[in-house]
Design a protein around this motif. Structure first.
Motif, PDB file in Angstrom:
ATOM      1  N   ASN A  79       1.067  -1.170  -0.116  1.00 23.78           N
ATOM      2  CA  ASN A  79      -0.388  -0.019  -0.603  1.00 23.78           C
ATOM      3  C   ASN A  79       0.795   0.862   0.185  1.00 23.78           C
ATOM      4  N   HIS A 107      -1.976  -4.976  -4.096  1.00 25.47           N
ATOM      5  CA  HIS A 107      -2.076  -5.931  -2.260  1.00 25.47           C
ATOM      6  C   HIS A 107      -3.279  -5.703  -1.872  1.00 25.47           C
ATOM      7  N   TRP A 108      -3.932  -4.547  -2.100  1.00 25.80           N
ATOM      8  CA  TRP A 108      -5.346  -3.783  -1.007  1.00 25.80           C
ATOM      9  C   TRP A 108      -5.358  -2.460  -2.245  1.00 25.80           C
ATOM     10  N   ASN A 160      -8.135  -8.237  -2.408  1.00 24.56           N
ATOM     11  CA  ASN A 160      -9.246  -7.689  -1.723  1.00 24.56           C
ATOM     12  C   ASN A 160      -9.198  -7.164  -2.385  1.00 24.56           C
ATOM     13  N   LEU A 297     -13.097  -0.535   2.327  1.00 22.35           N
ATOM     14  CA  LEU A 297     -13.317  -0.753   1.690  1.00 22.35           C
ATOM     15  C   LEU A 297     -14.227  -1.117   1.811  1.00 22.35           C
TER      16      LEU A 297
END
Length: 309
Positions: A79, A107-108, A160, A297
């Motif tokens: 991130n 990753h996110w 994710n 999220l």
């Protein structure tokens, strides 16, 4: 009919259906785990910069003696590195001591802002995560497309990402993600996300397929009953569940016996798959891994205790 050993990405590349996850594998353990897994027949290793162990993962690959070209190797941009994906990629390539990755993931869908408190997990003065809420994930993806075109990664994808985040990304992408790696198991089957990704040609990968420490998955009576009926362990049922649903599965362990057992996959009868698919709807729904920015999220299906990842 034997279960498949590989699935095909939207790039045309083959990906082994079972990979060794390296999250939470401690220094001093992951090197041996990776080497053993590859010697034992694994050909898929899932790593990430934020796991803090990519150097040892690379050493384990070397120790195994398995040629690099036979291994499907994944890493992820963290991130705090989203403004400079190329730099993040090079950090992972250097740590792993390889020239390319088979798959590189965002990753996110969130950017964290380095501010001196921590390189990877920066916080605000009030203790909350230092999230850049103005960051456009399509800018991260634009950079991912550039490194894909450079040849240093053979496929790019995300992790994710819920449907709303994929919908936003979809407005600007020119390359469809090859993979979406998410928490996935019978208590969090994510049926809607699975169908959405299938329609777009995005392969799902399941992390935490066995739950996490203390998770009730393997000891659940329904899973134990299906395991007994099929003459295998609950672990084999949980891993095979994903492969039977067309999903790559990433169990993690540093114990040799468990690493070997985790690669066993069986064909599960349709009636048993239906039971596994229904567990969440019948009151078992539970998310086991949610970071401190989880609510940012839009996890509408958030059920469990917060566990930072």
């Amino acid at each position: 009919m034997a279960p498949p050993t590989h699935f095909t990405l939207n790039t045309g590349a083959k990906i082994p259906v079972v990979g060794l996850g390296t999250w939470q594998s401690k220094p001093g353990e992951v090197r041996n785990a990776v080497a053993f897994a590859l010697k034992d027949g694994y050909r898929h290793i899932d790593a990430a910069l934020v796991y803090g162990n990519e150097h040892e993962v690379g050493q384990g690959i070397k120790d195994s003696g398995v040629p690099r070209g036979e291994i499907f190797l994944t890493s992820k941009v963290w991130n705090t590195h989203q403004p400079n994906v190329k730099e993040a990629l090079q950090k992972s390539l250097d740590a792993l001591d390889v020239d390319y990755l088979d798959l590189y993931l965002v990753h996110w869908p969130v950017r964290l802002v380095p501010n001196g408190t921590s390189e990877l997990f920066p916080v605000n003065p009030d203790g909350t995560r230092a999230v850049d809420r103005s960051w456009d994930q399509s800018e991260t993806w634009r950079q991912m497309e550039e490194i894909y075109k450079s040849g240093k990664v053979k496929a790019i994808g995300v992790a994710n990402f819920s449907i709303p985040y994929l919908e936003e990304l979809r407005k600007k992408w020119t390359i469809v993600p090859a993979v979406n790696q998410v928490e996935l198991h019978p208590f969090l089957p994510q049926h809607e996300l699975r169908e959405y990704c299938k329609e777009l040609g995005i392969l799902l990968e399941a992390y935490s397929p066995l739950g996490s420490t203390g998770a009730p998955l393997m000891t659940g009576p329904d899973i134990q009953q299906i395991a007994k009926k099929n003459g295998v362990s609950g672990v084999t049922i949980l891993i095979s569940y994903h492969v039977n649903k067309g999903v790559v599965v990433l169990p993690k362990s540093v114990t040799e016996k468990r690493i070997s057992a985790n690669k066993e996959v069986i064909e599960i009868p349709k009636e048993d798959l239906a039971v596994l698919d229904s567990l969440a709807a019948n009151g078992k729904a539970k998310r086991l891994n949610t970071p401190l920015w989880g609510f940012d999220l839009g996890f509408a299906d958030w059920y469990g205790p917060v566990k930072s990842q």
